[in-house]
Design an enzyme around this catalytic site. Structure first.
Site, PDB file in Angstrom:
ATOM      1  N   ARG A  11       0.822  -1.219   0.000  1.00 27.71           N
ATOM      2  CA  ARG A  11       0.000   0.000   0.000  1.00 27.71           C
ATOM      3  C   ARG A  11       0.855   1.269   0.000  1.00 27.71           C
ATOM      4  O   ARG A  11       0.326   2.369  -0.134  1.00 27.71           O
ATOM      5  CB  ARG A  11      -0.923  -0.006   1.210  1.00 27.71           C
ATOM      6  N   CYS A  12       2.172   1.116   0.159  1.00 29.32           N
ATOM      7  CA  CYS A  12       3.086   2.263   0.242  1.00 29.32           C
ATOM      8  C   CYS A  12       3.706   2.535  -1.132  1.00 29.32           C
ATOM      9  O   CYS A  12       4.322   1.654  -1.733  1.00 29.32           O
ATOM     10  CB  CYS A  12       4.172   1.956   1.267  1.00 29.32           C
ATOM     11  N   SER A  13       3.560   3.761  -1.614  1.00 31.00           N
ATOM     12  CA  SER A  13       4.085   4.101  -2.941  1.00 31.00           C
ATOM     13  C   SER A  13       5.602   3.970  -3.007  1.00 31.00           C
ATOM     14  O   SER A  13       6.141   3.486  -4.005  1.00 31.00           O
ATOM     15  CB  SER A  13       3.650   5.499  -3.357  1.00 31.00           C
TER      16      SER A  13
END
Length: 115
Positions: A11-13
């Site tokens: 979920r972390c870019s």
């Protein structure tokens, strides 16, 4: 072929960008979704050593709400490590390990120093 282990949060870019960079460089990658498969105390100690850290706080996301809620600002050492074991969301991400060294993938280009 370079083997890399990435402690990854999909979920972390920045984590996704770091994974893409490793793929682009042709690395053989082991993905550890640390929120699902939380590292234990010994693994956190090992990661700290590979990152060259002596203070567990340097491996923590101190701006997370859980950091404040758990009162971690007043704690040190093993108490912080235990907090990362029980609340892996507090671990800075992503962490990439290649050989005996590790770096944070913030920015993703940091991993290039290991390849």
């Amino acid at each position: 072929m370079t083997h890399a282990v990435i402690y990854h949060n999909p979920r972390c870019s920045k984590s996704r960008q770091t994974l893409a960079l490793l793929e682009e460089k042709g690395c053989d990658i082991t993905v550890v979704e640390y929120l699902k498969d939380a590292p234990g105390r010994d693994e956190i100690h090992q990661l700290m050593a590979q990152l060259g850290l002596t203070d567990p706080r340097d491996m923590m996301r101190t701006k997370e709400e859980e950091y404040r809620q758990l009162g971690l600002a007043a704690l040190q050492g093993e108490a912080l490590i235990q907090a990362m074991v029980t609340t892996p969301k507090l671990i800075e991400r992503p962490i990439v390990v290649i050989g005996e060294r590790a770096v944070f993938g913030r920015p993703p280009e940091n991993v290039l120093e290991l390849i």
